[in-house]
Design an enzyme around this catalytic site. Structure first.
Site, PDB file in Angstrom:
ATOM      1  N   CYS A 221      45.326  38.651  39.066  1.00  0.00           N
ATOM      2  CA  CYS A 221      45.963  39.869  38.586  1.00  0.00           C
ATOM      3  C   CYS A 221      47.365  39.949  39.193  1.00  0.00           C
ATOM      4  O   CYS A 221      47.577  39.586  40.357  1.00  0.00           O
ATOM      5  CB  CYS A 221      45.146  41.088  38.982  1.00  0.00           C
ATOM      6  SG  CYS A 221      45.969  42.660  38.637  1.00  0.00           S
ATOM      7  N   HIS A 223      48.923  42.270  40.363  1.00  0.00           N
ATOM      8  CA  HIS A 223      49.053  43.185  41.493  1.00  0.00           C
ATOM      9  C   HIS A 223      48.094  42.822  42.630  1.00  0.00           C
ATOM     10  O   HIS A 223      47.727  43.668  43.439  1.00  0.00           O
ATOM     11  CB  HIS A 223      48.835  44.623  41.029  1.00  0.00           C
ATOM     12  CG  HIS A 223      49.928  45.098  40.122  1.00  0.00           C
ATOM     13  ND1 HIS A 223      51.183  45.429  40.586  1.00  0.00           N
ATOM     14  CD2 HIS A 223      49.975  45.249  38.778  1.00  0.00           C
ATOM     15  CE1 HIS A 223      51.946  45.787  39.573  1.00  0.00           C
ATOM     16  NE2 HIS A 223      51.244  45.683  38.469  1.00  0.00           N
ATOM     17  N   PRO A 384      48.525  51.282  36.548  1.00  0.00           N
ATOM     18  CA  PRO A 384      47.636  52.100  37.374  1.00  0.00           C
ATOM     19  C   PRO A 384      47.397  51.504  38.759  1.00  0.00           C
ATOM     20  O   PRO A 384      46.804  52.153  39.610  1.00  0.00           O
ATOM     21  CB  PRO A 384      46.329  52.127  36.568  1.00  0.00           C
ATOM     22  CG  PRO A 384      46.718  51.778  35.180  1.00  0.00           C
ATOM     23  CD  PRO A 384      47.858  50.817  35.331  1.00  0.00           C
ATOM     24  N   SER A 385      47.844  50.259  38.968  1.00  0.00           N
ATOM     25  CA  SER A 385      47.743  49.669  40.306  1.00  0.00           C
ATOM     26  C   SER A 385      48.715  50.322  41.281  1.00  0.00           C
ATOM     27  O   SER A 385      48.572  50.179  42.493  1.00  0.00           O
ATOM     28  CB  SER A 385      48.024  48.162  40.247  1.00  0.00           C
ATOM     29  OG  SER A 385      47.029  47.487  39.519  1.00  0.00           O
TER      30      SER A 385
END
Length: 536
Positions: A221, A223, A384-385
């Site tokens: 991912c 993030h 949203p991270s």
């Protein structure tokens, strides 16, 4: 839609074939025309071709006026996408400028047969293709349901004026189908595998593919830590693979988003071979972390040496064989990645994965990129991270301290700023105001053409189920469902409150009438409980 004929054109064509007004089997011209209009596209490849044109027109409009940025939400089912587009049309009267984002993270987390998995390309290659197909089936069904309602109005018309108005509404109908930006991760293999998967995604309807410069078999991912990038020439080959897929299938205006994870990626798997000074390989190698070769640190069997700045050095190599980059070089590598992706890879849009939402930082990088490519445009992940509340409050606090507006002791420095106690403070209100205009600011100042949120429907589903479950299984029981769901649907005009109609029960009734006439066994009679939700 540019491809659809008008009601009058289709009626004339069909009546020319059936002058009596019906086929030999008794199917009426009116029914044939209705089904032709409701069938808004024959194939999803047709959707990809037309939506590519929509995106290109939107990009040109943005170049002329950067306030005209586009937006999307990440959707992990066709129903999510359908309800998003319906909500936008209900609010604005149009879905123009709205796209669907298809997140590989959510496919891995929610749409694969192996359970809930992290964003590491462990889901089946076909899962993304299937979701693109599902989303467009849902959006097209929304068209069918809405058009069927318009045809009901036409059939109920008793005057020429009413009939003309009904036909005008049908001809002026705006489709729910919008462009999809589809995440192909790092390509799921080599460049040929990327090409084969890209073709399937385009055939499913995707007019825009987003691909990242991570190593396919070590994908993380954006993030998370542990990201490993590929040399630029390797990534350019995958960009070309995506372009060839578009071209082969006749999607000449297909859009490619080239994502770079270099800002947070500190490792590479491969040291590319440089053919001459200043080529892509040498510009990549120069950022490797190296150490001098000395008597205390001599070359050993199996080690590599690089010749840099007139001397041999050893690239640092980790026990897993990966090579780290020099600390603090991520930003410079991002700028170089982006320029290469646009000028040599033929990418149309950039994606810079960042660790915090900071307009100034993105704008500064884009400014450097635009020195080489003046019309460079970005897709930006409003992720949203990020802890948006905490990040924006910290930014306001730092700026106000620097400006002398507040003292350091007026607001806490760390995670304490997240507390609800600060919601109504001057700092809290300023941070929220910046949140509200964040997409406008990043689009007008930092070249962001498209703003998206990758995982909103993941979090929305979790939050909504928690809210309903707390009430329903707690003290409120049925009141929890009625007050938090149904009553809100009714008062907001959410069409899904009539769930039978939403999934096509009226379509079924209409078709039964087309083929059975008075014999049709219909669901929409007086005993249908959906009548309790008739419009006021």
């Amino acid at each position: 839609m540019t491809h659809r004929k008008t009601y009058a054109e289709l009626e004339a064509e069909t009546r020319a074939r059936y002058p009596s007004g019906q086929t030999p089997g008794g199917v009426t011209v009116e029914d044939i025309v209705q089904l032709k209009i409701q069938n808004t596209w024959n194939t999803h490849l047709d959707i990809a071709r037309e939506m590519a044109g929509v995106m290109r027109a939107d990009m040109a409009a943005y170049d002329a006026d950067p306030t005209r940025f586009t937006q999307s939400l990440g959707c992990w089912s066709g129903f999510h996408a359908q309800q998003m587009i319906k909500a936008v049309k209900r609010m604005r009267g149009t879905a123009r400028g709205t796209y669907v984002y298809l997140s590989g993270w959510m496919v891995a987390g929610l749409r694969n047969t192996w359970g809930h998995l992290p964003d590491q390309s462990m889901h089946e290659k076909t899962a993304v293709v299937e979701l693109i197909e599902e989303i467009y089936v849902s959006l097209r069904q929304a068209d069918e349901v809405a058009l069927n309602d318009l045809f009901k109005t036409l059939k109920a018309a008793t005057t020429e004026a009413e009939r003309a108005a009904a036909i005008a509404a049908i001809d002026g109908f705006e489709t729910h189908v919008v462009p999809i930006i589809a995440d192909i991760d790092a390509g799921f293999g080599n460049e040929h595998a990327t090409y084969l998967l890209a073709k399937e995604m385009v055939k499913a309807g995707a007019c825009c593919l987003q691909i990242e410069n991570q190593v396919s078999d070590a994908k993380q991912c954006g993030h998370q830590d542990g990201k490993v990038t590929v040399p630029r020439e390797d990534f350019i080959e995958k960009l070309r693979a995506c372009r060839l897929a578009f071209e082969e299938l006749g999607v000449d205006q297909g859009v490619i988003v080239a994502r770079t994870d270099s800002l947070g990626a500190g490792l590479t798997q491969k040291v590319p071979v440089s053919q001459h000074p200043g080529d892509l390989a040498s510009e990549y190698i120069k950022w490797l972390k190296t150490e001098p070769i000395t008597a205390e640190n001599p070359m050993r069997d199996g080690e590599l040496a690089l010749y840099q700045d007139g001397q041999f050095v050893k690239p640092v190599r980790l026990p897993n064989g990966l090579f780290p980059f020099k600390a603090g070089t991520g930003r410079a590598r991002v700028v170089e990645d982006c320029i290469a992706n646009l000028t040599l890879g033929g990418a149309d849009l950039l994606w810079i994965e960042t660790d915090t939402p900071n307009v100034d930082e993105i704008a500064a990088m884009v400014s450097e990129i635009r020195q080489a490519v003046p019309n460079a445009k970005l897709t930006y992940n409003n992720s949203p991270s990020f802890n948006w509340t905490l990040n924006l409050r910290k930014q306001v606090r730092s700026q106000w301290i620097a400006e002398g507006k507040i003292a350091e002791g007026d607001y806490p420095e760390g995670n304490e700023l997240m507390k609800a106690d600060f919601d109504a403070t001057e700092l809290g209100r300023e941070a929220d105001a910046r949140l509200q205009r964040f997409q406008h600011d990043i689009s007008t100042r930092a070249g962001v053409f498209h703003n998206l949120i990758t995982l909103p429907t993941f979090h929305l589903t979790a939050k909504s189920m928690d809210e309903l479950s707390r009430g329903y299984f707690g003290e409120e029981k049925m009141l929890a469902y009625v007050s938090t769901v149904q009553r809100q649907e009714i008062r907001r005009g959410v069409s899904a409150v009539k769930h039978q109609h939403e999934v096509g029960s009226d379509l079924g009734d209409t078709f039964k009438e087309m083929v059975g006439g008075e014999r049709a066994l219909k669901a929409g009679g007086h005993a249908n409980t959906m009548n309790q939700f008739a419009a006021e």
